[in-house]
Write an enzyme that holds these catalytic residues in place. Structure first.
Site, short mmCIF file in Angstrom:
data_model
loop_
_atom_site.label_atom_id
_atom_site.label_comp_id
_atom_site.label_asym_id
_atom_site.label_seq_id
_atom_site.Cartn_x
_atom_site.Cartn_y
_atom_site.Cartn_z
N PHE A 71 38.59 35.87 -12.45
CA PHE A 71 37.40 36.49 -11.50
C PHE A 71 35.89 36.38 -12.16
O PHE A 71 34.99 35.90 -11.53
CB PHE A 71 37.92 37.79 -11.26
CG PHE A 71 36.85 38.49 -10.19
CD1 PHE A 71 36.94 38.00 -8.95
CD2 PHE A 71 35.73 39.32 -10.77
CE1 PHE A 71 35.85 38.53 -7.89
CE2 PHE A 71 35.10 39.77 -9.81
CZ PHE A 71 34.97 39.58 -8.61
N ARG A 72 36.22 36.71 -13.68
CA ARG A 72 34.96 36.90 -14.35
C ARG A 72 34.37 35.25 -14.53
O ARG A 72 33.08 35.01 -14.15
CB ARG A 72 35.04 37.37 -15.62
CG ARG A 72 34.88 38.73 -15.73
CD ARG A 72 34.89 39.33 -17.20
NE ARG A 72 35.64 38.81 -18.05
CZ ARG A 72 36.94 39.19 -18.50
NH1 ARG A 72 37.29 40.30 -17.54
NH2 ARG A 72 37.63 38.89 -19.33
N GLU A 124 35.05 32.55 -12.39
CA GLU A 124 34.64 32.25 -11.12
C GLU A 124 33.31 32.74 -10.67
O GLU A 124 32.31 32.22 -10.17
CB GLU A 124 35.69 32.37 -9.95
CG GLU A 124 36.60 31.68 -10.47
CD GLU A 124 38.16 32.13 -9.75
OE1 GLU A 124 39.07 31.38 -9.94
OE2 GLU A 124 38.15 33.23 -9.35
N GLU A 184 40.49 34.90 -5.28
CA GLU A 184 41.07 35.01 -6.49
C GLU A 184 41.45 36.82 -6.61
O GLU A 184 42.43 37.02 -7.18
CB GLU A 184 39.91 34.91 -7.49
CG GLU A 184 40.40 35.24 -9.02
CD GLU A 184 41.44 34.43 -9.46
OE1 GLU A 184 42.56 35.03 -10.01
OE2 GLU A 184 41.54 33.20 -9.22
N ARG A 227 61.25 37.99 -15.88
CA ARG A 227 61.28 36.79 -15.05
C ARG A 227 62.10 36.73 -13.98
O ARG A 227 63.00 36.95 -14.20
CB ARG A 227 61.24 35.72 -16.06
CG ARG A 227 60.45 35.70 -17.12
CD ARG A 227 60.20 34.43 -17.98
NE ARG A 227 59.25 34.27 -19.13
CZ ARG A 227 58.26 33.86 -19.05
NH1 ARG A 227 57.71 33.52 -17.67
NH2 ARG A 227 57.29 33.97 -19.86
N SER A 250 48.26 31.54 -6.89
CA SER A 250 47.31 30.29 -7.57
C SER A 250 47.02 29.12 -6.93
O SER A 250 45.90 28.60 -7.09
CB SER A 250 48.15 29.80 -8.96
OG SER A 250 47.34 29.16 -9.62
#
Length: 134
Positions: A41-42, A44, A79, A96, A108
């Site tokens: 995010f930062r 982008e 995002e 997982r 994604s």
């Protein structure tokens, strides 16, 4: 049905101005969390901010300016949604699991599509300007 009904969340919104005020506070907290904890995010946002400035300065129509800015905002929105999905998956389990992987991969992929749309939009609008100057 009252708010005390067990089928409603105790965290569900209030009414009137209190709801609007609370929603704004939650939104600002979400943006702060994204800035603090989400590297993507930062990154982008660091692309989007100069993009906003360029979009406002480039000699194109107001609608084209809106498109240039809008696709950058869409990347940020996507995002944030992707980060929300990742947080929920991690909250449920850090183990997982194929479904957890699918959820994260799909989020994604949504970001990737938003980025590709932004790139295509910027190219379609700005390339004719650049070619005209050559």
């Amino acid at each position: 049905m009252s708010n005390q009904d067990s089928s409603f969340s105790e965290f569900k919104s209030k009414s009137g101005l209190k709801r609007i005020s609370s929603a704004l506070c939650y939104s600002l907290a979400g943006l702060k969390t994204a800035w603090t904890h989400e590297h993507a995010f930062r990154q982008e946002l660091m692309v989007a901010i100069p993009g906003f400035i360029v979009a406002l300065l480039v000699p194109v129509s107001p609608v084209e300016k809106l498109l240039l800015i809008g696709v950058l905002v869409l990347v940020l929105i996507t995002e944030l949604i992707n980060s929300s999905i990742e947080a929920i998956v991690d909250r449920v389990s850090l183990e997982r699991h194929p479904l957890s992987k699918n959820a994260k991969d799909l989020g994604s992929a949504a970001v990737l599509l938003a980025v590709l749309l932004a790139m295509a939009t910027w190219a379609v609008i700005l390339l004719p300007l650049l070619i005209g100057r050559i």
